[in-house]
Design a protein around this motif. Sequence first.
Motif, PDB file in Angstrom:
ATOM      1  N   SER A   1      47.247 -15.782  64.199  1.00 57.90           N
ATOM      2  CA  SER A   1      48.213 -15.191  63.264  1.00 57.90           C
ATOM      3  C   SER A   1      49.582 -15.005  63.913  1.00 57.90           C
ATOM      4  N   ASP A   2      49.724 -15.429  65.163  1.00 57.87           N
ATOM      5  CA  ASP A   2      50.966 -15.245  65.905  1.00 57.87           C
ATOM      6  C   ASP A   2      51.780 -16.541  65.946  1.00 57.87           C
ATOM      7  N   PRO A   3      52.978 -16.564  65.344  1.00 55.27           N
ATOM      8  CA  PRO A   3      53.806 -17.774  65.353  1.00 55.27           C
ATOM      9  C   PRO A   3      54.184 -18.256  66.763  1.00 55.27           C
TER      10      PRO A   3
ATOM     11  N   MET B   1      48.064 -16.148  58.691  1.00 53.67           N
ATOM     12  CA  MET B   1      47.107 -16.874  59.490  1.00 53.67           C
ATOM     13  C   MET B   1      47.539 -18.339  59.536  1.00 53.67           C
ATOM     14  N   TYR B   2      47.454 -18.924  60.718  1.00 59.11           N
ATOM     15  CA  TYR B   2      47.776 -20.332  60.915  1.00 59.11           C
ATOM     16  C   TYR B   2      46.535 -21.065  61.410  1.00 59.11           C
ATOM     17  N   LYS B   3      46.434 -22.334  61.019  1.00 58.21           N
ATOM     18  CA  LYS B   3      45.358 -23.198  61.488  1.00 58.21           C
ATOM     19  C   LYS B   3      46.008 -24.459  62.055  1.00 58.21           C
ATOM     20  N   LEU B   4      45.645 -24.804  63.289  1.00 56.51           N
ATOM     21  CA  LEU B   4      46.162 -26.007  63.939  1.00 56.51           C
ATOM     22  C   LEU B   4      45.015 -26.970  64.185  1.00 56.51           C
ATOM     23  N   THR B   5      45.246 -28.231  63.920  1.00 63.74           N
ATOM     24  CA  THR B   5      44.309 -29.277  64.303  1.00 63.74           C
ATOM     25  C   THR B   5      45.111 -30.367  65.014  1.00 63.74           C
ATOM     26  N   TRP B   6      44.496 -30.951  66.044  1.00 63.80           N
ATOM     27  CA  TRP B   6      45.154 -32.033  66.783  1.00 63.80           C
ATOM     28  C   TRP B   6      44.100 -32.841  67.519  1.00 63.80           C
ATOM     29  N   ARG B   7      44.518 -33.988  68.019  1.00 65.39           N
ATOM     30  CA  ARG B   7      43.645 -34.861  68.810  1.00 65.39           C
ATOM     31  C   ARG B   7      43.946 -34.653  70.284  1.00 65.39           C
TER      32      ARG B   7
ATOM     33  N   GLY C   1      47.604 -16.536  42.300  1.00 61.18           N
ATOM     34  CA  GLY C   1      47.206 -15.482  43.224  1.00 61.18           C
ATOM     35  C   GLY C   1      46.131 -15.866  44.217  1.00 61.18           C
ATOM     36  N   ASP C   2      45.665 -17.115  44.197  1.00 60.51           N
ATOM     37  CA  ASP C   2      44.651 -17.565  45.150  1.00 60.51           C
ATOM     38  C   ASP C   2      45.273 -17.755  46.521  1.00 60.51           C
ATOM     39  N   ARG C   3      44.465 -17.627  47.568  1.00 62.13           N
ATOM     40  CA  ARG C   3      44.924 -17.908  48.929  1.00 62.13           C
ATOM     41  C   ARG C   3      44.685 -19.388  49.202  1.00 62.13           C
ATOM     42  N   ILE C   4      45.720 -20.078  49.652  1.00 60.77           N
ATOM     43  CA  ILE C   4      45.631 -21.521  49.893  1.00 60.77           C
ATOM     44  C   ILE C   4      46.263 -21.860  51.256  1.00 60.77           C
ATOM     45  N   TRP C   5      45.847 -23.006  51.827  1.00 61.38           N
ATOM     46  CA  TRP C   5      46.454 -23.512  53.059  1.00 61.38           C
ATOM     47  C   TRP C   5      47.603 -24.435  52.677  1.00 61.38           C
ATOM     48  N   THR C   6      48.768 -24.217  53.263  1.00 60.05           N
ATOM     49  CA  THR C   6      49.918 -25.066  53.010  1.00 60.05           C
ATOM     50  C   THR C   6      50.404 -25.678  54.330  1.00 60.05           C
ATOM     51  N   GLU C   7      50.896 -26.896  54.254  1.00 60.88           N
ATOM     52  CA  GLU C   7      51.351 -27.644  55.421  1.00 60.88           C
ATOM     53  C   GLU C   7      52.685 -27.091  55.925  1.00 60.88           C
ATOM     54  N   VAL C   8      52.729 -26.694  57.219  1.00 61.01           N
ATOM     55  CA  VAL C   8      53.972 -26.176  57.807  1.00 61.01           C
ATOM     56  C   VAL C   8      54.257 -26.800  59.179  1.00 61.01           C
ATOM     57  N   THR C   9      53.706 -27.979  59.433  1.00 58.93           N
ATOM     58  CA  THR C   9      53.886 -28.636  60.727  1.00 58.93           C
ATOM     59  C   THR C   9      55.359 -28.790  61.080  1.00 58.93           C
ATOM     60  N   HIS C  10      56.181 -29.120  60.098  1.00 55.15           N
ATOM     61  CA  HIS C  10      57.612 -29.343  60.344  1.00 55.15           C
ATOM     62  C   HIS C  10      58.323 -28.125  60.913  1.00 55.15           C
ATOM     63  N   GLU C  11      57.782 -26.933  60.717  1.00 57.88           N
ATOM     64  CA  GLU C  11      58.402 -25.721  61.229  1.00 57.88           C
ATOM     65  C   GLU C  11      58.152 -25.510  62.726  1.00 57.88           C
TER      66      GLU C  11
ATOM     67  N   VAL D   1      49.737 -28.341  61.295  1.00 57.70           N
ATOM     68  CA  VAL D   1      49.771 -26.884  61.277  1.00 57.70           C
ATOM     69  C   VAL D   1      49.766 -26.458  59.816  1.00 57.70           C
ATOM     70  N   SER D   2      48.836 -25.588  59.470  1.00 55.16           N
ATOM     71  CA  SER D   2      48.737 -25.062  58.101  1.00 55.16           C
ATOM     72  C   SER D   2      48.837 -23.544  58.143  1.00 55.16           C
ATOM     73  N   GLN D   3      49.392 -22.975  57.083  1.00 59.12           N
ATOM     74  CA  GLN D   3      49.510 -21.522  56.974  1.00 59.12           C
ATOM     75  C   GLN D   3      48.793 -21.059  55.714  1.00 59.12           C
ATOM     76  N   LEU D   4      48.058 -19.982  55.843  1.00 62.75           N
ATOM     77  CA  LEU D   4      47.364 -19.400  54.699  1.00 62.75           C
ATOM     78  C   LEU D   4      48.352 -18.534  53.927  1.00 62.75           C
ATOM     79  N   VAL D   5      48.596 -18.888  52.672  1.00 63.97           N
ATOM     80  CA  VAL D   5      49.555 -18.160  51.830  1.00 63.97           C
ATOM     81  C   VAL D   5      48.907 -17.850  50.482  1.00 63.97           C
TER      82      VAL D   5
END
Length: 65
Positions: A19-21, A1-7, A53-63, A43-47
């Motif tokens: 969930s689609d790259p 799952m990906y989450k995007l935020t922008w202005r 073992g917790d699910r966390i959001w990680t920064e993947v904007t650079h990808e 852009v953050s990805q749920l990993v």
Amino acid sequence: MYKLTWRTPKGRTALAKTSDPTTVRKLAADAVDANPDGNALRVSQLVTCPIVGDRIWTEVTHEFV
């Protein structure tokens, strides 16, 4: 799952989840095209954390930019 935020060009915060790259790449490109200087794109990805073992959001904007 990906989450995007922008202005948006009007300065409002926009949010999308997918969930689609391929969709992430399209939304990221659209956000940059619409507001090249002030888009504040993130852009953050749920990993799963490999340590606890917790699910966390990680920064993947650079990808995607």
